[in-house]
Design an enzyme around this catalytic site. Structure first.
Site, PDB file in Angstrom:
ATOM      1  N   THR A  60      -5.188   6.462  -7.219  1.00  0.00           N
ATOM      2  CA  THR A  60      -3.780   6.428  -7.600  1.00  0.00           C
ATOM      3  C   THR A  60      -3.657   6.439  -9.117  1.00  0.00           C
ATOM      4  OG1 THR A  60      -3.100   5.270  -5.603  1.00  0.00           O
ATOM      5  CG2 THR A  60      -1.685   5.012  -7.530  1.00  0.00           C
TER       6      THR A  60
ATOM      7  N   HIS B 108      -5.262   7.161   5.602  1.00  0.00           N
ATOM      8  CA  HIS B 108      -5.555   5.958   4.830  1.00  0.00           C
ATOM      9  C   HIS B 108      -5.402   4.720   5.724  1.00  0.00           C
ATOM     10  CE1 HIS B 108      -6.221   3.315   1.603  1.00  0.00           C
ATOM     11  NE2 HIS B 108      -5.390   3.801   0.700  1.00  0.00           N
TER      12      HIS B 108
ATOM     13  N   ASN C 256      -7.609  -0.849   2.604  1.00  0.00           N
ATOM     14  CA  ASN C 256      -7.036  -1.495   1.415  1.00  0.00           C
ATOM     15  C   ASN C 256      -5.720  -2.235   1.638  1.00  0.00           C
ATOM     16  OD1 ASN C 256      -9.232  -0.490   0.126  1.00  0.00           O
ATOM     17  ND2 ASN C 256      -8.149   1.036  -1.096  1.00  0.00           N
TER      18      ASN C 256
ATOM     19  N   TYR D  75      -3.045  -1.554   3.468  1.00  0.00           N
ATOM     20  CA  TYR D  75      -1.796  -0.825   3.680  1.00  0.00           C
ATOM     21  C   TYR D  75      -1.451  -0.814   5.170  1.00  0.00           C
ATOM     22  CZ  TYR D  75      -2.499   0.175  -1.213  1.00  0.00           C
ATOM     23  OH  TYR D  75      -2.695   0.022  -2.559  1.00  0.00           O
TER      24      TYR D  75
ATOM     25  N   ASN E 247      -5.018  -6.688  -1.246  1.00  0.00           N
ATOM     26  CA  ASN E 247      -3.666  -6.705  -0.697  1.00  0.00           C
ATOM     27  C   ASN E 247      -3.505  -7.685   0.457  1.00  0.00           C
ATOM     28  OD1 ASN E 247      -2.381  -4.915  -2.507  1.00  0.00           O
ATOM     29  ND2 ASN E 247      -3.242  -3.158  -1.432  1.00  0.00           N
TER      30      ASN E 247
END
Length: 359
Positions: free
Chosen positions: A27, A176, A179, A181, A236
Protein backbone atom coordinates in the site's frame (compact mmCIF):
# COMPACT_ATOMS: atom_id res chain seq x y z
CA UNK A 1 24.73 -18.56 0.04
CA UNK A 2 24.15 -18.53 -3.72
CA UNK A 3 21.56 -20.61 -5.49
CA UNK A 4 20.57 -20.33 -9.14
CA UNK A 5 17.08 -21.61 -8.34
CA UNK A 6 15.92 -18.12 -7.32
CA UNK A 7 16.64 -16.88 -10.84
CA UNK A 8 15.28 -19.90 -12.69
CA UNK A 9 11.93 -19.86 -14.56
CA UNK A 10 8.83 -21.16 -12.83
CA UNK A 11 5.56 -22.45 -14.30
CA UNK A 12 2.57 -20.78 -12.59
CA UNK A 13 -0.44 -22.38 -14.20
CA UNK A 14 -0.35 -21.44 -17.88
CA UNK A 15 2.19 -18.65 -17.29
CA UNK A 16 5.96 -19.11 -17.18
CA UNK A 17 7.58 -16.68 -14.77
CA UNK A 18 11.10 -15.53 -15.63
CA UNK A 19 12.31 -16.04 -12.05
CA UNK A 20 11.02 -16.91 -8.58
CA UNK A 21 11.16 -13.38 -7.15
CA UNK A 22 7.79 -11.77 -6.39
CA UNK A 23 6.91 -8.14 -5.70
CA UNK A 24 4.66 -8.28 -2.63
CA UNK A 25 1.56 -6.05 -2.59
CA UNK A 26 2.46 -2.74 -0.94
CA UNK A 27 0.00 0.00 0.00
CA UNK A 28 1.39 3.39 -1.04
CA UNK A 29 -1.72 5.64 -0.79
CA UNK A 30 -1.17 7.44 -4.08
CA UNK A 31 -4.45 6.97 -5.92
CA UNK A 32 -5.91 10.01 -7.68
CA UNK A 33 -9.41 11.40 -7.94
CA UNK A 34 -12.06 8.68 -7.91
CA UNK A 35 -9.51 6.27 -6.37
CA UNK A 36 -7.98 5.74 -9.79
CA UNK A 37 -4.31 4.62 -9.79
CA UNK A 38 -2.13 7.72 -9.69
CA UNK A 39 -0.25 9.17 -12.63
CA UNK A 40 3.05 7.58 -11.55
CA UNK A 41 1.64 4.08 -10.91
CA UNK A 42 2.43 2.76 -14.40
CA UNK A 43 6.02 3.94 -14.02
CA UNK A 44 6.33 2.46 -10.52
CA UNK A 45 5.19 -1.01 -11.52
CA UNK A 46 6.98 -1.13 -14.86
CA UNK A 47 10.23 -0.21 -13.09
CA UNK A 48 9.84 -3.47 -11.14
CA UNK A 49 8.72 -5.65 -14.05
CA UNK A 50 11.88 -7.78 -13.91
CA UNK A 51 10.33 -9.66 -10.96
CA UNK A 52 8.92 -13.00 -12.00
CA UNK A 53 5.55 -11.94 -10.62
CA UNK A 54 4.25 -8.54 -9.50
CA UNK A 55 1.30 -8.39 -7.12
CA UNK A 56 -0.18 -4.91 -7.24
CA UNK A 57 -1.19 -3.12 -4.07
CA UNK A 58 -4.33 -3.95 -2.10
CA UNK A 59 -7.27 -2.55 -4.05
CA UNK A 60 -10.75 -2.12 -2.61
CA UNK A 61 -13.64 -3.98 -4.19
CA UNK A 62 -16.15 -1.25 -3.22
CA UNK A 63 -16.32 2.05 -1.39
CA UNK A 64 -17.36 0.11 1.69
CA UNK A 65 -14.12 -1.87 1.40
CA UNK A 66 -11.83 1.16 1.79
CA UNK A 67 -9.87 1.75 4.98
CA UNK A 68 -7.13 4.26 4.20
CA UNK A 69 -6.91 7.48 2.23
CA UNK A 70 -5.99 7.42 -1.46
CA UNK A 71 -6.00 3.66 -1.94
CA UNK A 72 -7.13 2.55 -5.41
CA UNK A 73 -10.33 0.76 -6.30
CA UNK A 74 -11.42 -1.72 -8.96
CA UNK A 75 -15.19 -1.11 -9.00
CA UNK A 76 -15.65 1.74 -11.51
CA UNK A 77 -14.88 2.06 -15.21
CA UNK A 78 -12.42 4.89 -14.57
CA UNK A 79 -10.52 2.67 -12.15
CA UNK A 80 -10.44 -0.18 -14.67
CA UNK A 81 -9.07 2.18 -17.32
CA UNK A 82 -6.51 3.56 -14.89
CA UNK A 83 -5.25 0.09 -14.05
CA UNK A 84 -5.10 -0.73 -17.76
CA UNK A 85 -2.30 1.84 -18.11
CA UNK A 86 -0.40 -0.04 -15.40
CA UNK A 87 -0.84 -3.49 -16.87
CA UNK A 88 0.04 -2.27 -20.37
CA UNK A 89 3.27 -0.74 -19.03
CA UNK A 90 4.22 -3.93 -17.19
CA UNK A 91 3.40 -6.20 -20.12
CA UNK A 92 5.41 -3.97 -22.44
CA UNK A 93 8.45 -4.93 -20.37
CA UNK A 94 7.58 -8.62 -20.37
CA UNK A 95 6.23 -8.65 -16.83
CA UNK A 96 3.41 -10.64 -15.20
CA UNK A 97 1.08 -8.84 -12.80
CA UNK A 98 -1.76 -9.90 -10.49
CA UNK A 99 -4.02 -7.55 -8.51
CA UNK A 100 -4.69 -8.02 -4.80
CA UNK A 101 -8.42 -7.49 -4.17
CA UNK A 102 -9.40 -6.22 -0.75
CA UNK A 103 -12.16 -5.43 1.71
CA UNK A 104 -10.84 -3.95 4.95
CA UNK A 105 -13.94 -4.65 7.06
CA UNK A 106 -13.63 -2.96 10.47
CA UNK A 107 -10.20 -1.47 9.70
CA UNK A 108 -11.82 1.71 8.47
CA UNK A 109 -13.38 4.99 9.58
CA UNK A 110 -16.76 6.63 9.13
CA UNK A 111 -15.12 9.41 7.10
CA UNK A 112 -14.32 6.89 4.36
CA UNK A 113 -17.76 5.28 4.31
CA UNK A 114 -20.76 6.38 2.26
CA UNK A 115 -22.89 8.88 4.19
CA UNK A 116 -20.66 8.43 7.23
CA UNK A 117 -21.91 4.89 7.86
CA UNK A 118 -20.16 2.55 10.27
CA UNK A 119 -17.64 0.14 8.73
CA UNK A 120 -18.80 -3.47 8.51
CA UNK A 121 -17.35 -6.50 10.28
CA UNK A 122 -18.29 -10.03 11.32
CA UNK A 123 -19.22 -8.68 14.76
CA UNK A 124 -19.64 -5.31 16.45
CA UNK A 125 -16.14 -5.38 17.96
CA UNK A 126 -13.87 -2.36 17.49
CA UNK A 127 -10.30 -3.10 16.45
CA UNK A 128 -7.42 -1.78 18.52
CA UNK A 129 -5.84 -0.38 15.38
CA UNK A 130 -5.37 2.84 13.44
CA UNK A 131 -6.01 3.91 9.87
CA UNK A 132 -4.41 6.61 7.71
CA UNK A 133 -6.85 9.39 6.80
CA UNK A 134 -6.43 13.13 6.30
CA UNK A 135 -2.67 12.54 6.37
CA UNK A 136 -2.70 11.24 9.94
CA UNK A 137 -3.27 8.04 11.87
CA UNK A 138 -6.62 7.78 13.69
CA UNK A 139 -8.42 5.10 15.68
CA UNK A 140 -10.71 2.84 13.69
CA UNK A 141 -14.45 3.45 14.03
CA UNK A 142 -16.82 1.09 15.83
CA UNK A 143 -18.15 -1.32 13.18
CA UNK A 144 -21.56 -2.86 12.73
CA UNK A 145 -22.01 -6.58 12.22
CA UNK A 146 -22.91 -7.74 8.74
CA UNK A 147 -26.29 -9.44 8.59
CA UNK A 148 -26.27 -12.91 7.08
CA UNK A 149 -28.35 -11.54 4.20
CA UNK A 150 -25.57 -9.07 3.32
CA UNK A 151 -22.82 -11.65 3.02
CA UNK A 152 -23.70 -12.81 -0.52
CA UNK A 153 -23.27 -9.19 -1.61
CA UNK A 154 -19.71 -9.18 -0.25
CA UNK A 155 -18.99 -12.36 -2.20
CA UNK A 156 -20.43 -10.81 -5.35
CA UNK A 157 -18.31 -7.67 -4.89
CA UNK A 158 -15.18 -9.85 -4.83
CA UNK A 159 -16.40 -11.74 -7.88
CA UNK A 160 -17.03 -8.53 -9.82
CA UNK A 161 -13.71 -7.04 -8.72
CA UNK A 162 -11.93 -10.11 -10.11
CA UNK A 163 -13.76 -9.74 -13.42
CA UNK A 164 -12.87 -6.04 -13.50
CA UNK A 165 -9.21 -6.84 -12.83
CA UNK A 166 -9.07 -9.17 -15.82
CA UNK A 167 -10.82 -6.49 -17.89
CA UNK A 168 -8.07 -4.11 -16.79
CA UNK A 169 -5.44 -6.47 -18.18
CA UNK A 170 -4.22 -8.21 -15.04
CA UNK A 171 -2.95 -11.76 -15.44
CA UNK A 172 -4.79 -12.82 -12.27
CA UNK A 173 -5.95 -11.74 -8.82
CA UNK A 174 -4.94 -12.37 -5.24
CA UNK A 175 -7.74 -12.60 -2.67
CA UNK A 176 -6.60 -10.69 0.41
CA UNK A 177 -7.33 -13.00 3.32
CA UNK A 178 -4.55 -11.70 5.56
CA UNK A 179 -3.47 -8.93 7.93
CA UNK A 180 -6.65 -8.51 9.92
CA UNK A 181 -8.92 -7.33 7.10
CA UNK A 182 -12.48 -8.53 6.51
CA UNK A 183 -11.88 -12.13 5.45
CA UNK A 184 -9.26 -12.57 8.18
CA UNK A 185 -11.64 -10.99 10.70
CA UNK A 186 -14.16 -13.73 9.98
CA UNK A 187 -11.42 -16.35 10.46
CA UNK A 188 -10.25 -14.91 13.79
CA UNK A 189 -11.67 -15.83 17.19
CA UNK A 190 -11.41 -12.38 18.75
CA UNK A 191 -13.04 -10.47 15.89
CA UNK A 192 -15.83 -12.96 15.20
CA UNK A 193 -18.35 -13.93 17.87
CA UNK A 194 -21.13 -14.87 15.45
CA UNK A 195 -23.40 -17.82 16.23
CA UNK A 196 -24.64 -18.43 12.67
CA UNK A 197 -23.06 -20.35 9.78
CA UNK A 198 -20.13 -17.87 9.69
CA UNK A 199 -19.05 -18.14 13.33
CA UNK A 200 -18.02 -20.58 16.01
CA UNK A 201 -16.22 -23.57 14.53
CA UNK A 202 -13.03 -23.54 12.49
CA UNK A 203 -15.05 -24.52 9.43
CA UNK A 204 -17.65 -21.79 9.91
CA UNK A 205 -15.11 -19.04 10.46
CA UNK A 206 -13.31 -20.04 7.26
CA UNK A 207 -16.56 -20.12 5.28
CA UNK A 208 -16.49 -16.57 3.86
CA UNK A 209 -12.85 -16.78 2.73
CA UNK A 210 -13.62 -20.05 0.95
CA UNK A 211 -16.86 -18.76 -0.58
CA UNK A 212 -15.08 -15.68 -1.91
CA UNK A 213 -12.25 -17.76 -3.36
CA UNK A 214 -14.71 -20.17 -4.98
CA UNK A 215 -16.64 -17.28 -6.54
CA UNK A 216 -13.46 -15.68 -7.88
CA UNK A 217 -12.30 -19.00 -9.34
CA UNK A 218 -15.68 -19.46 -11.01
CA UNK A 219 -15.37 -15.97 -12.49
CA UNK A 220 -11.77 -15.87 -13.72
CA UNK A 221 -10.41 -19.42 -13.36
CA UNK A 222 -8.29 -21.23 -10.80
CA UNK A 223 -5.08 -20.49 -12.74
CA UNK A 224 -5.77 -16.79 -12.21
CA UNK A 225 -6.65 -16.95 -8.51
CA UNK A 226 -4.22 -16.79 -5.59
CA UNK A 227 -4.90 -16.21 -1.88
CA UNK A 228 -2.88 -14.47 0.82
CA UNK A 229 -3.06 -15.48 4.49
CA UNK A 230 -1.19 -14.54 7.69
CA UNK A 231 -1.73 -17.39 10.17
CA UNK A 232 0.05 -15.95 13.21
CA UNK A 233 0.32 -12.23 12.52
CA UNK A 234 -1.39 -10.06 15.19
CA UNK A 235 -1.58 -7.05 12.87
CA UNK A 236 -4.84 -5.10 13.06
CA UNK A 237 -5.84 -6.88 16.27
CA UNK A 238 -6.74 -10.38 15.11
CA UNK A 239 -6.05 -13.63 16.96
CA UNK A 240 -6.77 -17.28 16.23
CA UNK A 241 -6.61 -19.48 19.33
CA UNK A 242 -5.81 -22.58 17.28
CA UNK A 243 -3.92 -21.17 14.28
CA UNK A 244 -2.41 -24.48 13.21
CA UNK A 245 -5.72 -26.30 13.00
CA UNK A 246 -7.48 -23.25 11.54
CA UNK A 247 -5.01 -22.60 8.74
CA UNK A 248 -4.25 -26.24 7.98
CA UNK A 249 -7.97 -26.54 7.25
CA UNK A 250 -7.95 -23.37 5.14
CA UNK A 251 -4.90 -24.52 3.15
CA UNK A 252 -6.47 -27.92 2.52
CA UNK A 253 -9.77 -26.42 1.35
CA UNK A 254 -8.08 -23.81 -0.86
CA UNK A 255 -6.08 -26.62 -2.43
CA UNK A 256 -9.30 -28.52 -3.16
CA UNK A 257 -10.70 -25.42 -4.85
CA UNK A 258 -7.61 -25.35 -7.06
CA UNK A 259 -6.30 -21.87 -6.21
CA UNK A 260 -3.06 -21.44 -8.14
CA UNK A 261 -1.04 -20.17 -5.19
CA UNK A 262 -1.04 -19.61 -1.44
CA UNK A 263 0.86 -16.49 -0.39
CA UNK A 264 1.83 -16.82 3.28
CA UNK A 265 3.02 -14.16 5.71
CA UNK A 266 5.32 -16.22 7.93
CA UNK A 267 5.32 -14.64 11.40
CA UNK A 268 4.21 -11.15 12.35
CA UNK A 269 3.65 -8.92 9.33
CA UNK A 270 6.70 -6.70 8.94
CA UNK A 271 8.17 -8.11 12.15
CA UNK A 272 9.56 -11.23 13.80
CA UNK A 273 9.22 -14.56 12.05
CA UNK A 274 9.53 -16.89 15.04
CA UNK A 275 7.67 -15.31 17.97
CA UNK A 276 4.63 -17.60 17.64
CA UNK A 277 5.17 -21.33 17.11
CA UNK A 278 3.67 -22.48 13.82
CA UNK A 279 4.55 -25.31 11.46
CA UNK A 280 4.64 -23.72 8.02
CA UNK A 281 6.03 -26.94 6.53
CA UNK A 282 2.77 -28.72 7.35
CA UNK A 283 0.80 -25.82 5.91
CA UNK A 284 2.79 -26.15 2.69
CA UNK A 285 2.11 -29.88 2.55
CA UNK A 286 -1.63 -29.27 2.88
CA UNK A 287 -1.62 -26.92 -0.11
CA UNK A 288 -0.75 -28.78 -3.29
CA UNK A 289 -0.14 -25.87 -5.65
CA UNK A 290 2.38 -23.00 -5.57
CA UNK A 291 3.53 -21.75 -2.16
CA UNK A 292 4.79 -18.16 -1.97
CA UNK A 293 6.76 -17.37 1.19
CA UNK A 294 6.79 -13.82 2.58
CA UNK A 295 8.06 -11.79 5.53
CA UNK A 296 11.61 -10.97 6.50
CA UNK A 297 13.31 -12.69 3.58
CA UNK A 298 16.69 -11.55 2.35
CA UNK A 299 18.74 -13.12 -0.43
CA UNK A 300 20.33 -15.74 1.83
CA UNK A 301 17.10 -16.84 3.52
CA UNK A 302 15.34 -16.97 0.15
CA UNK A 303 18.02 -19.24 -1.25
CA UNK A 304 17.82 -21.55 1.77
CA UNK A 305 14.03 -21.77 1.58
CA UNK A 306 14.08 -22.70 -2.10
CA UNK A 307 16.98 -25.13 -1.71
CA UNK A 308 15.15 -26.95 1.10
CA UNK A 309 11.89 -26.95 -0.90
CA UNK A 310 10.10 -24.97 1.78
CA UNK A 311 8.67 -22.65 -0.87
CA UNK A 312 8.28 -22.25 -4.62
CA UNK A 313 8.45 -18.46 -4.86
CA UNK A 314 9.61 -15.73 -2.49
CA UNK A 315 7.94 -12.33 -2.20
CA UNK A 316 9.78 -9.20 -1.12
CA UNK A 317 8.20 -5.98 0.06
CA UNK A 318 10.36 -3.24 1.54
CA UNK A 319 13.44 -4.20 -0.51
CA UNK A 320 11.42 -3.61 -3.68
CA UNK A 321 10.28 -0.16 -2.60
CA UNK A 322 13.78 1.29 -2.70
CA UNK A 323 15.28 -1.11 -5.26
CA UNK A 324 13.19 -1.26 -8.44
CA UNK A 325 15.91 -3.43 -9.98
CA UNK A 326 16.02 -5.81 -7.00
CA UNK A 327 16.36 -8.86 -9.26
CA UNK A 328 19.47 -7.45 -10.90
CA UNK A 329 20.95 -6.38 -7.55
CA UNK A 330 20.40 -9.85 -6.06
CA UNK A 331 21.89 -11.51 -9.13
CA UNK A 332 25.01 -9.34 -9.11
CA UNK A 333 25.41 -9.25 -5.33
CA UNK A 334 25.16 -5.43 -5.35
CA UNK A 335 24.29 -3.35 -2.31
CA UNK A 336 20.69 -2.30 -1.72
CA UNK A 337 19.37 1.26 -1.48
CA UNK A 338 17.71 2.45 1.71
CA UNK A 339 14.02 3.37 1.97
CA UNK A 340 12.94 7.00 2.07
CA UNK A 341 10.71 6.45 5.12
CA UNK A 342 9.31 9.99 5.04
CA UNK A 343 7.64 9.39 1.69
CA UNK A 344 6.25 5.87 2.02
CA UNK A 345 2.59 6.92 1.96
CA UNK A 346 0.94 9.61 -0.12
CA UNK A 347 2.50 12.26 -2.32
CA UNK A 348 3.90 11.95 -5.81
CA UNK A 349 7.08 10.69 -7.43
CA UNK A 350 9.39 11.37 -4.48
CA UNK A 351 10.02 8.17 -2.57
CA UNK A 352 7.98 6.30 -5.20
CA UNK A 353 9.50 6.33 -8.67
CA UNK A 354 12.74 8.23 -8.05
CA UNK A 355 14.91 5.42 -6.60
CA UNK A 356 18.09 4.83 -8.64
CA UNK A 357 18.90 1.65 -10.53
CA UNK A 358 22.33 0.14 -11.09
CA UNK A 359 22.29 1.30 -14.70
Amino acid sequence: MTNKKLFSPYKLGQITLSNRIVLAPLTRSRAGKGFVPGEFAATYYSQRASAGLLIAEATQISQQGQGYQDTPGIYTQDQIEGWRKVTDAVHAKGGVIFLQIWHVGRISHVELQKNGAAPVAPSEIQANAKVFINNSLVQTSIPRALSIDEIPGIVDDFRQAAANAIAAGFDGVEVHGANGYLLDQFVSDNANNRVDAYGGSIENRARLLLEVTKAVIEEVGADRTGVRISPVSPINDVVSREPQAQFNYIATELSKLGAIYLHVVEGATGGARDDVPFDFDTLRQNFKNTYIANNGYDLNLANISLAENKSDLISFGRFFISNPDLVERFKSGSSLSEIDAEHLYGGGAKGYTDYPTLS
